[in-house]
Design a protein around this motif. Structure first.
Motif, PDB file in Angstrom:
ATOM      1  N   ASP A 290       0.825  -1.224   0.000  1.00  0.00           N
ATOM      2  CA  ASP A 290       0.000   0.000   0.000  1.00  0.00           C
ATOM      3  C   ASP A 290       0.849   1.260   0.000  1.00  0.00           C
ATOM      4  N   GLY A 291       2.183   1.092   0.058  1.00  0.00           N
ATOM      5  CA  GLY A 291       3.083   2.230  -0.054  1.00  0.00           C
ATOM      6  C   GLY A 291       3.480   2.865   1.258  1.00  0.00           C
ATOM      7  N   LEU A 292       3.351   2.148   2.385  1.00  0.00           N
ATOM      8  CA  LEU A 292       3.716   2.736   3.677  1.00  0.00           C
ATOM      9  C   LEU A 292       5.227   2.936   3.829  1.00  0.00           C
ATOM     10  N   GLY A 293       6.036   2.048   3.257  1.00  0.00           N
ATOM     11  CA  GLY A 293       7.485   2.122   3.459  1.00  0.00           C
ATOM     12  C   GLY A 293       7.881   1.384   4.731  1.00  0.00           C
ATOM     13  N   PRO A 294       9.181   1.057   4.867  1.00  0.00           N
ATOM     14  CA  PRO A 294       9.629   0.264   6.029  1.00  0.00           C
ATOM     15  C   PRO A 294       9.342   0.932   7.376  1.00  0.00           C
ATOM     16  N   PHE A 295       9.630   2.233   7.492  1.00  0.00           N
ATOM     17  CA  PHE A 295       9.408   2.910   8.782  1.00  0.00           C
ATOM     18  C   PHE A 295       7.919   3.066   9.080  1.00  0.00           C
ATOM     19  N   GLY A 296       7.148   3.387   8.045  1.00  0.00           N
ATOM     20  CA  GLY A 296       5.701   3.502   8.241  1.00  0.00           C
ATOM     21  C   GLY A 296       5.103   2.163   8.645  1.00  0.00           C
ATOM     22  N   THR A 297       5.581   1.088   8.025  1.00  0.00           N
ATOM     23  CA  THR A 297       5.099  -0.255   8.377  1.00  0.00           C
ATOM     24  C   THR A 297       5.456  -0.598   9.817  1.00  0.00           C
ATOM     25  N   LEU A 298       6.692  -0.241  10.208  1.00  0.00           N
ATOM     26  CA  LEU A 298       7.131  -0.565  11.569  1.00  0.00           C
ATOM     27  C   LEU A 298       6.286   0.169  12.611  1.00  0.00           C
ATOM     28  N   PHE A 299       6.153   1.493  12.432  1.00  0.00           N
ATOM     29  CA  PHE A 299       5.524   2.285  13.497  1.00  0.00           C
ATOM     30  C   PHE A 299       3.995   2.296  13.431  1.00  0.00           C
TER      31      PHE A 299
END
Length: 272
Positions: A172-181
């Motif tokens: 969905d395009g969150l990115g690694p940091f967005g996915t983590l937090f």
């Protein structure tokens, strides 16, 4: 007949539980009794109750300094340890790289090493870089010794969560940091709280590093101060035990406040 035997077994088991609990809690109960009874009242049961020992403690200004120092060390260690441990644990749980297994073993082995074995070079090194006899120095050492186990605990919590949810978030395009937090952290919230409580209790009760790295009385933490009071307060057991009881209150309060989250984290459960 069977019901009688069953009742007898349950009664014996219940009695054993009570005896074991009394044996384990006896030092705490005896300390509580000594802190609430007048001086020289050494009887098993208190004849009179008094709060004079606690009042005497709060009249000593240095107690507040020791309390503040313990709080600084505990909270400072948590603030710097958790973000580093979270990022490291996520990498260890989700990414494949050379030496990952060896790194995981190191995180397990390092907490087993006796801290006293490196105290002498540690004191010399901290003296050279200007961290000796400072609260910051005690915080730095606690961070270093708390990190391996914190990383390993959070890594296990992350590894037990479904990876497919994170993969969907990445698509969905969150990115690694967005996915983590925004995805992983909410799922492992009980686990993170468990690690925070573990670090808080460990640092609050810590004595070795503050004893080795500080010399000024205004840099002492509570655990260190209690032992120093044995020399200055002599046989004032009421005052000493009152100090001990006061020292146990913050960890107990933290545990009671986050009890559900802590237990859920320790057993890998999720909260609704």
């Amino acid at each position: 007949m069977n019901s009688r035997h069953k009742l007898l077994r349950q009664s014996i088991r219940f009695l054993l539980y009570i005896l074991i609990a009394l044996f384990a809690l006896f030092p705490l109960l005896w300390g509580l009794k000594m802190s609430l009874t007048p001086k020289y009242d050494y009887g098993f049961l208190p004849k009179h109750l008094t709060g004079s020992h606690y009042i005497e403690i709060f009249h000593k200004k240095e107690i507040l300094v020791y309390f503040a120092n313990s709080l600084k060390v505990s909270l400072g260690t948590i603030v710097f340890t958790i973000p580093v441990a979270l990022l490291s644990a996520f990498a260890l749980a989700r990414f494949t790289f050379k030496g990952r297994d060896l790194l995981g073993i190191c995180f397990l082995v390092l907490p087993m090493l006796p801290a006293t074995a490196i105290l002498v070079p540690l004191v010399a090194y901290f003296n050279r870089i200007g961290l000796y006899n400072t609260i910051s120095g005690v915080v730095v050492v606690n961070i270093v010794f708390s990190l391996p186990l914190a990383i390993w605990m959070i890594r296990n919590f992350i590894a037990n969560t479904p990876k497919t949810i994170e993969e969907a978030a990445l698509l969905d395009g969150l990115g690694p940091f967005g996915t983590l937090f925004r995805v992983t952290v909410p799922m492992i919230r009980p686990g993170i709280v468990s690690v925070i409580i573990y670090i808080f209790i460990s640092c609050w009760n810590g004595y070795t590093f503050s004893y080795a790295l500080t010399t000024s009385p205004d840099k002492r933490v509570l655990a260190q101060a209690i032992l120093s009071f044995i020399g200055t307060w002599g046989t004032n057991w009421g005052g000493l035990t009152a100090m001990g009881i006061l020292m146990t209150l913050p960890p107990v309060a933290v545990f009671l406040i986050f009890q559900k989250t802590f237990i859920a984290g320790m057993f890998g459960q999720t909260l609704k």
